[in-house]
Scaffold this motif. Structure first.
Motif, PDB file in Angstrom:
ATOM      1  N   ARG A  80       0.833  -1.204   0.000  1.00  9.11           N
ATOM      2  CA  ARG A  80       0.000   0.000   0.000  1.00  9.11           C
ATOM      3  C   ARG A  80       0.870   1.257   0.000  1.00  9.11           C
ATOM      4  NH1 ARG A  80      -1.040   2.354   5.011  1.00  9.11           N
ATOM      5  NH2 ARG A  80      -2.147   4.341   4.816  1.00  9.11           N
ATOM      6  N   ILE A  81       1.899   1.296   0.864  1.00  9.81           N
ATOM      7  CA  ILE A  81       2.765   2.474   0.970  1.00  9.81           C
ATOM      8  C   ILE A  81       3.570   2.664  -0.310  1.00  9.81           C
ATOM      9  CG2 ILE A  81       4.662   3.555   2.243  1.00  9.81           C
ATOM     10  CD1 ILE A  81       2.091   3.469   3.804  1.00  9.81           C
ATOM     11  N   ILE A  82       4.100   1.568  -0.861  1.00 10.20           N
ATOM     12  CA  ILE A  82       4.847   1.642  -2.121  1.00 10.20           C
ATOM     13  C   ILE A  82       3.937   2.175  -3.238  1.00 10.20           C
ATOM     14  CG2 ILE A  82       5.877   0.229  -3.947  1.00 10.20           C
ATOM     15  CD1 ILE A  82       7.841   0.669  -1.823  1.00 10.20           C
ATOM     16  N   GLY A  83       2.688   1.673  -3.274  1.00  7.62           N
ATOM     17  CA  GLY A  83       1.743   2.132  -4.286  1.00  7.62           C
ATOM     18  C   GLY A  83       1.390   3.602  -4.140  1.00  7.62           C
ATOM     19  N   LEU A  84       1.241   4.054  -2.876  1.00  8.09           N
ATOM     20  CA  LEU A  84       0.873   5.446  -2.606  1.00  8.09           C
ATOM     21  C   LEU A  84       1.991   6.432  -2.910  1.00  8.09           C
ATOM     22  CD1 LEU A  84      -0.979   4.946   0.803  1.00  8.09           C
ATOM     23  CD2 LEU A  84      -2.017   5.914  -1.260  1.00  8.09           C
ATOM     24  N   THR A  85       3.227   5.965  -2.866  1.00  8.41           N
ATOM     25  CA  THR A  85       4.371   6.878  -3.012  1.00  8.41           C
ATOM     26  C   THR A  85       5.113   6.644  -4.331  1.00  8.41           C
ATOM     27  OG1 THR A  85       5.683   5.337  -1.656  1.00  8.41           O
ATOM     28  CG2 THR A  85       4.662   7.192  -0.525  1.00  8.41           C
ATOM     29  N   VAL A  86       6.001   5.683  -4.338  1.00  6.38           N
ATOM     30  CA  VAL A  86       6.888   5.466  -5.486  1.00  6.38           C
ATOM     31  C   VAL A  86       6.114   5.213  -6.782  1.00  6.38           C
ATOM     32  CG1 VAL A  86       8.717   4.005  -6.438  1.00  6.38           C
ATOM     33  CG2 VAL A  86       8.720   4.583  -4.001  1.00  6.38           C
ATOM     34  N   VAL A  87       5.180   4.249  -6.746  1.00  8.02           N
ATOM     35  CA  VAL A  87       4.473   3.853  -7.967  1.00  8.02           C
ATOM     36  C   VAL A  87       3.544   4.966  -8.456  1.00  8.02           C
ATOM     37  CG1 VAL A  87       2.905   2.167  -8.994  1.00  8.02           C
ATOM     38  CG2 VAL A  87       4.629   1.409  -7.359  1.00  8.02           C
ATOM     39  N   SER A  88       2.772   5.555  -7.535  1.00  6.79           N
ATOM     40  CA  SER A  88       1.802   6.585  -7.953  1.00  6.79           C
ATOM     41  C   SER A  88       2.485   7.841  -8.486  1.00  6.79           C
ATOM     42  CB  SER A  88       0.872   6.942  -6.796  1.00  6.79           C
ATOM     43  OG  SER A  88       1.575   7.562  -5.751  1.00  6.79           O
ATOM     44  N   ILE A  89       3.565   8.258  -7.841  1.00  5.52           N
ATOM     45  CA  ILE A  89       4.286   9.453  -8.319  1.00  5.52           C
ATOM     46  C   ILE A  89       4.914   9.173  -9.682  1.00  5.52           C
ATOM     47  CG2 ILE A  89       6.261  10.985  -7.886  1.00  5.52           C
ATOM     48  CD1 ILE A  89       5.641  10.707  -4.886  1.00  5.52           C
ATOM     49  N   GLY A  90       5.509   7.987  -9.821  1.00  7.27           N
ATOM     50  CA  GLY A  90       6.142   7.628 -11.096  1.00  7.27           C
ATOM     51  C   GLY A  90       5.155   7.577 -12.248  1.00  7.27           C
ATOM     52  N   THR A  91       3.973   6.983 -12.010  1.00  7.25           N
ATOM     53  CA  THR A  91       2.986   6.890 -13.095  1.00  7.25           C
ATOM     54  C   THR A  91       2.290   8.223 -13.359  1.00  7.25           C
ATOM     55  OG1 THR A  91       1.335   6.087 -11.501  1.00  7.25           O
ATOM     56  CG2 THR A  91       2.531   4.425 -12.756  1.00  7.25           C
ATOM     57  N   SER A  92       2.415   9.180 -12.433  1.00  2.19           N
ATOM     58  CA  SER A  92       1.799  10.503 -12.619  1.00  2.19           C
ATOM     59  C   SER A  92       2.757  11.514 -13.247  1.00  2.19           C
ATOM     60  CB  SER A  92       1.303  11.057 -11.273  1.00  2.19           C
ATOM     61  OG  SER A  92       0.264  10.270 -10.755  1.00  2.19           O
ATOM     62  N   LEU A  93       3.974  11.111 -13.543  1.00  2.00           N
ATOM     63  CA  LEU A  93       4.949  12.035 -14.130  1.00  2.00           C
ATOM     64  C   LEU A  93       4.473  12.654 -15.449  1.00  2.00           C
ATOM     65  CD1 LEU A  93       8.364  10.259 -13.357  1.00  2.00           C
ATOM     66  CD2 LEU A  93       7.379  12.284 -12.244  1.00  2.00           C
ATOM     67  N   PRO A  94       3.764  11.887 -16.344  1.00  2.00           N
ATOM     68  CA  PRO A  94       3.268  12.533 -17.574  1.00  2.00           C
ATOM     69  C   PRO A  94       2.317  13.684 -17.279  1.00  2.00           C
ATOM     70  CG  PRO A  94       3.214  10.138 -17.790  1.00  2.00           C
ATOM     71  CD  PRO A  94       3.537  10.425 -16.366  1.00  2.00           C
ATOM     72  N   GLU A  95       1.406  13.510 -16.303  1.00  2.00           N
ATOM     73  CA  GLU A  95       0.481  14.592 -15.938  1.00  2.00           C
ATOM     74  C   GLU A  95       1.230  15.789 -15.370  1.00  2.00           C
ATOM     75  OE1 GLU A  95      -0.115  11.420 -15.227  1.00  2.00           O
ATOM     76  OE2 GLU A  95      -2.228  10.921 -15.585  1.00  2.00           O
ATOM     77  N   LEU A  96       2.257  15.513 -14.548  1.00  2.00           N
ATOM     78  CA  LEU A  96       3.059  16.603 -13.961  1.00  2.00           C
ATOM     79  C   LEU A  96       3.749  17.407 -15.062  1.00  2.00           C
ATOM     80  CD1 LEU A  96       4.325  18.082 -11.539  1.00  2.00           C
ATOM     81  CD2 LEU A  96       6.116  16.326 -11.507  1.00  2.00           C
TER      82      LEU A  96
END
Length: 316
Positions: free
Chosen positions: A207-223
Protein backbone atom coordinates in the motif's frame (compact mmCIF):
# COMPACT_ATOMS: atom_id res chain seq x y z
CA UNK A 1 17.68 -3.89 -3.60
CA UNK A 2 19.88 -1.61 -5.73
CA UNK A 3 19.02 -3.82 -8.71
CA UNK A 4 15.30 -3.50 -7.89
CA UNK A 5 15.60 0.31 -7.75
CA UNK A 6 17.36 0.34 -11.14
CA UNK A 7 14.71 -1.98 -12.58
CA UNK A 8 11.84 0.17 -11.31
CA UNK A 9 13.49 3.28 -12.86
CA UNK A 10 13.91 1.38 -16.13
CA UNK A 11 10.27 0.33 -15.85
CA UNK A 12 9.09 3.94 -15.49
CA UNK A 13 11.23 4.98 -18.49
CA UNK A 14 9.82 2.15 -20.65
CA UNK A 15 6.28 2.84 -19.44
CA UNK A 16 6.30 6.58 -20.15
CA UNK A 17 8.18 6.21 -23.46
CA UNK A 18 5.79 3.46 -24.53
CA UNK A 19 2.72 5.54 -23.66
CA UNK A 20 4.11 8.57 -25.53
CA UNK A 21 4.92 6.60 -28.69
CA UNK A 22 1.60 4.77 -28.57
CA UNK A 23 -0.34 8.06 -28.34
CA UNK A 24 1.70 9.77 -31.07
CA UNK A 25 1.44 6.84 -33.49
CA UNK A 26 -2.24 6.09 -32.84
CA UNK A 27 -3.12 9.81 -33.16
CA UNK A 28 -1.20 10.03 -36.45
CA UNK A 29 -2.98 6.94 -37.78
CA UNK A 30 -6.40 8.26 -36.69
CA UNK A 31 -5.74 11.66 -38.33
CA UNK A 32 -4.83 9.89 -41.61
CA UNK A 33 -8.16 8.05 -41.41
CA UNK A 34 -10.03 11.36 -41.05
CA UNK A 35 -10.95 11.06 -37.37
CA UNK A 36 -11.80 14.57 -36.00
CA UNK A 37 -9.18 16.20 -33.78
CA UNK A 38 -11.50 16.47 -30.77
CA UNK A 39 -12.34 12.75 -30.90
CA UNK A 40 -8.63 11.92 -30.96
CA UNK A 41 -8.17 14.12 -27.88
CA UNK A 42 -11.07 12.56 -25.97
CA UNK A 43 -10.12 8.97 -26.75
CA UNK A 44 -6.53 8.23 -27.79
CA UNK A 45 -4.79 11.08 -25.96
CA UNK A 46 -6.96 10.79 -22.83
CA UNK A 47 -6.54 7.01 -22.60
CA UNK A 48 -2.84 7.31 -23.42
CA UNK A 49 -2.06 9.64 -20.51
CA UNK A 50 -3.75 7.16 -18.15
CA UNK A 51 -2.08 4.12 -19.74
CA UNK A 52 0.81 3.96 -17.20
CA UNK A 53 -1.58 3.68 -14.22
CA UNK A 54 -3.82 1.24 -16.11
CA UNK A 55 -1.03 -1.15 -17.13
CA UNK A 56 0.61 -1.13 -13.68
CA UNK A 57 -2.74 -1.77 -12.00
CA UNK A 58 -3.72 -4.62 -14.30
CA UNK A 59 -0.38 -6.35 -13.66
CA UNK A 60 -0.74 -5.74 -9.92
CA UNK A 61 -4.31 -7.09 -9.89
CA UNK A 62 -3.37 -10.21 -11.87
CA UNK A 63 -0.43 -10.89 -9.53
CA UNK A 64 -2.66 -10.48 -6.47
CA UNK A 65 -1.07 -7.24 -5.23
CA UNK A 66 -4.48 -5.64 -4.63
CA UNK A 67 -3.17 -3.18 -2.01
CA UNK A 68 -0.85 -1.71 -4.64
CA UNK A 69 -3.79 -1.34 -7.05
CA UNK A 70 -5.80 0.87 -4.70
CA UNK A 71 -2.65 2.61 -3.43
CA UNK A 72 -1.62 3.57 -6.96
CA UNK A 73 -5.04 5.03 -7.83
CA UNK A 74 -5.46 6.93 -4.56
CA UNK A 75 -1.81 8.02 -4.52
CA UNK A 76 -2.04 9.30 -8.10
CA UNK A 77 -5.22 11.27 -7.39
CA UNK A 78 -3.84 12.79 -4.17
CA UNK A 79 -0.57 13.67 -5.98
CA UNK A 80 -2.51 15.18 -8.90
CA UNK A 81 -4.54 17.60 -6.76
CA UNK A 82 -2.19 18.45 -3.91
CA UNK A 83 1.20 18.33 -5.68
CA UNK A 84 0.58 18.97 -9.40
CA UNK A 85 -2.11 21.64 -8.98
CA UNK A 86 -0.19 23.04 -6.02
CA UNK A 87 3.02 23.42 -8.05
CA UNK A 88 1.13 24.66 -11.14
CA UNK A 89 -0.78 27.39 -9.27
CA UNK A 90 2.41 28.53 -7.52
CA UNK A 91 4.01 29.01 -10.96
CA UNK A 92 0.95 30.87 -12.30
CA UNK A 93 -2.60 31.30 -10.88
CA UNK A 94 -5.06 28.90 -12.50
CA UNK A 95 -8.37 30.23 -13.80
CA UNK A 96 -11.10 27.58 -13.80
CA UNK A 97 -13.75 27.27 -16.53
CA UNK A 98 -17.46 27.18 -15.65
CA UNK A 99 -17.86 23.56 -16.84
CA UNK A 100 -14.84 22.49 -14.81
CA UNK A 101 -16.16 24.30 -11.72
CA UNK A 102 -19.72 22.99 -11.71
CA UNK A 103 -19.42 19.60 -13.43
CA UNK A 104 -15.92 18.14 -13.63
CA UNK A 105 -14.55 19.08 -10.18
CA UNK A 106 -17.78 17.93 -8.42
CA UNK A 107 -17.64 14.73 -10.51
CA UNK A 108 -14.07 14.06 -9.38
CA UNK A 109 -15.22 14.63 -5.77
CA UNK A 110 -18.13 12.24 -6.35
CA UNK A 111 -15.65 9.66 -7.68
CA UNK A 112 -13.59 9.98 -4.48
CA UNK A 113 -16.71 9.51 -2.33
CA UNK A 114 -17.75 6.50 -4.46
CA UNK A 115 -14.56 4.68 -3.46
CA UNK A 116 -15.50 5.08 0.21
CA UNK A 117 -19.12 3.99 -0.33
CA UNK A 118 -18.33 0.86 -2.37
CA UNK A 119 -15.36 -0.06 -0.17
CA UNK A 120 -16.78 0.41 3.35
CA UNK A 121 -18.66 -2.91 3.38
CA UNK A 122 -17.88 -3.63 7.04
CA UNK A 123 -19.21 -0.24 8.14
CA UNK A 124 -22.34 -0.41 5.96
CA UNK A 125 -23.12 -4.16 5.83
CA UNK A 126 -20.87 -5.82 8.43
CA UNK A 127 -18.97 -7.70 5.70
CA UNK A 128 -15.35 -7.78 4.49
CA UNK A 129 -14.21 -4.50 2.91
CA UNK A 130 -14.04 -5.33 -0.79
CA UNK A 131 -14.38 -3.72 -4.20
CA UNK A 132 -16.21 -6.56 -5.92
CA UNK A 133 -16.63 -7.09 -9.65
CA UNK A 134 -20.16 -5.65 -9.46
CA UNK A 135 -18.76 -2.54 -7.71
CA UNK A 136 -16.09 -2.26 -10.42
CA UNK A 137 -18.68 -2.56 -13.21
CA UNK A 138 -20.67 0.24 -11.52
CA UNK A 139 -17.55 2.43 -11.68
CA UNK A 140 -17.19 1.62 -15.39
CA UNK A 141 -20.81 2.67 -15.97
CA UNK A 142 -20.04 6.01 -14.30
CA UNK A 143 -17.06 6.30 -16.64
CA UNK A 144 -19.33 5.69 -19.63
CA UNK A 145 -21.53 8.61 -18.48
CA UNK A 146 -18.41 10.79 -18.18
CA UNK A 147 -17.32 9.81 -21.69
CA UNK A 148 -20.74 10.68 -23.14
CA UNK A 149 -20.63 14.03 -21.29
CA UNK A 150 -17.24 14.75 -22.88
CA UNK A 151 -18.54 13.94 -26.34
CA UNK A 152 -21.56 16.24 -25.91
CA UNK A 153 -19.26 18.98 -24.56
CA UNK A 154 -17.04 18.59 -27.61
CA UNK A 155 -20.00 18.72 -30.03
CA UNK A 156 -21.30 21.90 -28.38
CA UNK A 157 -17.97 23.57 -29.10
CA UNK A 158 -16.87 23.92 -25.48
CA UNK A 159 -13.72 21.97 -26.13
CA UNK A 160 -12.31 23.11 -29.45
CA UNK A 161 -8.60 22.90 -28.63
CA UNK A 162 -6.79 21.58 -31.69
CA UNK A 163 -4.85 18.38 -31.08
CA UNK A 164 -1.41 18.51 -32.69
CA UNK A 165 -0.48 15.07 -34.04
CA UNK A 166 2.81 13.67 -35.29
CA UNK A 167 2.98 12.86 -39.00
CA UNK A 168 4.09 9.25 -39.51
CA UNK A 169 3.71 6.98 -42.52
CA UNK A 170 1.20 4.17 -41.97
CA UNK A 171 3.95 1.54 -41.63
CA UNK A 172 5.92 3.64 -39.16
CA UNK A 173 2.77 4.40 -37.14
CA UNK A 174 1.92 0.69 -36.84
CA UNK A 175 5.53 -0.09 -35.85
CA UNK A 176 5.47 2.61 -33.14
CA UNK A 177 2.13 1.29 -31.84
CA UNK A 178 3.71 -2.16 -31.43
CA UNK A 179 6.80 -0.66 -29.74
CA UNK A 180 4.58 1.50 -27.52
CA UNK A 181 2.52 -1.46 -26.37
CA UNK A 182 5.70 -3.46 -25.76
CA UNK A 183 7.11 -0.60 -23.68
CA UNK A 184 3.92 -0.44 -21.60
CA UNK A 185 3.88 -4.19 -20.98
CA UNK A 186 7.60 -4.49 -20.14
CA UNK A 187 7.59 -1.32 -18.03
CA UNK A 188 4.44 -2.28 -16.14
CA UNK A 189 5.77 -5.74 -15.36
CA UNK A 190 9.14 -4.38 -14.17
CA UNK A 191 7.49 -1.79 -11.91
CA UNK A 192 5.12 -4.25 -10.20
CA UNK A 193 7.69 -7.00 -9.59
CA UNK A 194 10.41 -4.56 -8.47
CA UNK A 195 8.04 -2.58 -6.23
CA UNK A 196 6.82 -5.76 -4.50
CA UNK A 197 10.43 -6.86 -4.01
CA UNK A 198 11.43 -3.47 -2.54
CA UNK A 199 8.43 -3.57 -0.17
CA UNK A 200 9.49 -7.02 1.07
CA UNK A 201 13.13 -5.99 1.58
CA UNK A 202 12.32 -2.74 3.41
CA UNK A 203 9.51 -4.37 5.37
CA UNK A 204 6.75 -1.93 4.41
CA UNK A 205 3.35 -2.64 2.90
CA UNK A 206 2.57 -2.70 -0.82
CA UNK A 207 0.00 0.00 0.00
CA UNK A 208 2.77 2.47 0.97
CA UNK A 209 4.85 1.64 -2.12
CA UNK A 210 1.74 2.13 -4.29
CA UNK A 211 0.87 5.45 -2.61
CA UNK A 212 4.37 6.88 -3.01
CA UNK A 213 6.89 5.47 -5.49
CA UNK A 214 4.47 3.85 -7.97
CA UNK A 215 1.80 6.58 -7.95
CA UNK A 216 4.29 9.45 -8.32
CA UNK A 217 6.14 7.63 -11.10
CA UNK A 218 2.99 6.89 -13.09
CA UNK A 219 1.80 10.50 -12.62
CA UNK A 220 4.95 12.04 -14.13
CA UNK A 221 3.27 12.53 -17.57
CA UNK A 222 0.48 14.59 -15.94
CA UNK A 223 3.06 16.60 -13.96
CA UNK A 224 5.11 17.38 -17.08
CA UNK A 225 2.01 18.24 -19.15
CA UNK A 226 0.62 20.59 -16.49
CA UNK A 227 3.88 22.43 -15.86
CA UNK A 228 4.49 22.93 -19.60
CA UNK A 229 0.89 24.15 -20.04
CA UNK A 230 1.17 26.62 -17.13
CA UNK A 231 4.48 28.01 -18.39
CA UNK A 232 2.73 28.68 -21.71
CA UNK A 233 -0.19 30.27 -19.77
CA UNK A 234 -2.55 27.49 -21.00
CA UNK A 235 -4.11 27.22 -17.54
CA UNK A 236 -7.29 25.48 -18.77
CA UNK A 237 -5.22 22.54 -19.99
CA UNK A 238 -3.34 22.31 -16.68
CA UNK A 239 -6.40 22.02 -14.43
CA UNK A 240 -8.52 20.10 -16.94
CA UNK A 241 -5.72 17.56 -17.35
CA UNK A 242 -5.58 16.87 -13.60
CA UNK A 243 -9.33 16.76 -12.92
CA UNK A 244 -9.94 14.57 -15.97
CA UNK A 245 -7.13 12.24 -14.94
CA UNK A 246 -8.64 11.82 -11.45
CA UNK A 247 -12.03 10.88 -12.90
CA UNK A 248 -10.32 8.45 -15.29
CA UNK A 249 -8.30 6.87 -12.49
CA UNK A 250 -11.27 5.98 -10.31
CA UNK A 251 -14.08 5.28 -12.76
CA UNK A 252 -12.00 3.63 -15.50
CA UNK A 253 -8.71 2.34 -14.08
CA UNK A 254 -10.08 1.20 -10.71
CA UNK A 255 -13.12 -0.15 -12.55
CA UNK A 256 -11.00 -2.21 -14.94
CA UNK A 257 -8.69 -3.38 -12.11
CA UNK A 258 -11.61 -4.50 -9.94
CA UNK A 259 -13.17 -6.33 -12.88
CA UNK A 260 -9.91 -8.22 -13.45
CA UNK A 261 -9.62 -9.12 -9.75
CA UNK A 262 -11.84 -8.15 -6.77
CA UNK A 263 -9.85 -5.81 -4.50
CA UNK A 264 -9.64 -6.39 -0.75
CA UNK A 265 -9.32 -3.08 1.10
CA UNK A 266 -6.94 -2.83 4.04
CA UNK A 267 -8.29 -0.97 7.08
CA UNK A 268 -5.43 1.57 6.84
CA UNK A 269 -6.46 2.43 3.27
CA UNK A 270 -9.51 4.31 4.56
CA UNK A 271 -7.17 7.05 5.76
CA UNK A 272 -5.96 7.46 2.14
CA UNK A 273 -9.53 7.34 0.86
CA UNK A 274 -10.40 10.14 3.31
CA UNK A 275 -7.37 12.21 2.25
CA UNK A 276 -8.47 11.80 -1.38
CA UNK A 277 -11.96 13.11 -0.51
CA UNK A 278 -10.50 16.03 1.48
CA UNK A 279 -8.19 16.92 -1.44
CA UNK A 280 -11.19 17.02 -3.80
CA UNK A 281 -13.16 19.11 -1.31
CA UNK A 282 -10.24 21.55 -0.88
CA UNK A 283 -10.00 21.98 -4.65
CA UNK A 284 -13.72 22.74 -4.90
CA UNK A 285 -13.60 25.24 -2.01
CA UNK A 286 -10.43 26.97 -3.23
CA UNK A 287 -12.08 27.70 -6.58
CA UNK A 288 -14.48 30.06 -4.77
CA UNK A 289 -12.04 31.73 -2.39
CA UNK A 290 -9.97 34.74 -3.39
CA UNK A 291 -10.41 36.40 -6.79
CA UNK A 292 -13.18 34.74 -8.76
CA UNK A 293 -12.92 31.15 -9.97
CA UNK A 294 -9.17 30.86 -9.61
CA UNK A 295 -6.50 28.88 -7.78
CA UNK A 296 -4.10 31.48 -6.41
CA UNK A 297 -0.48 31.09 -5.32
CA UNK A 298 -1.24 30.96 -1.60
CA UNK A 299 -3.77 28.19 -2.25
CA UNK A 300 -1.14 26.32 -4.27
CA UNK A 301 1.24 26.59 -1.30
CA UNK A 302 -1.47 25.14 0.99
CA UNK A 303 -2.08 22.25 -1.43
CA UNK A 304 1.62 21.45 -1.84
CA UNK A 305 2.23 21.79 1.91
CA UNK A 306 -0.64 19.37 2.56
CA UNK A 307 0.94 16.81 0.22
CA UNK A 308 4.33 17.10 1.93
CA UNK A 309 2.61 16.63 5.33
CA UNK A 310 0.77 13.56 3.98
CA UNK A 311 4.04 12.03 2.71
CA UNK A 312 5.71 12.68 6.06
CA UNK A 313 2.82 10.95 7.83
CA UNK A 314 3.18 7.89 5.56
CA UNK A 315 6.94 7.71 6.16
CA UNK A 316 6.59 8.09 9.95
Amino acid sequence: MILDILLILAGFAALIYGATKLVDAASSLAAKMGVPSIVIGLTIVAFGTSAPELVVNVFAAVSGSTQMVLGNVLGSNIFNVLAILGISSIIYPLTVKTNTTWIEIPLSLLAAICVFVIGADYLLDGQENLISRSDAITLLLFFLIFLVYNLFTAKSGAGEEEIVTEEYSTGKAVLFIVFGLAGLIVGGRLIVTSAVSIAEVIGISERIIGLTVVSIGTSLPELATSIIAVRKKNVDIAIGNVVGSNIFNIFFILGVSGTVMPLTIDENAFFDITVNIVAGLLLFLFVFTGKGRQLERWEGIVLLGSYIAYLMYLVI
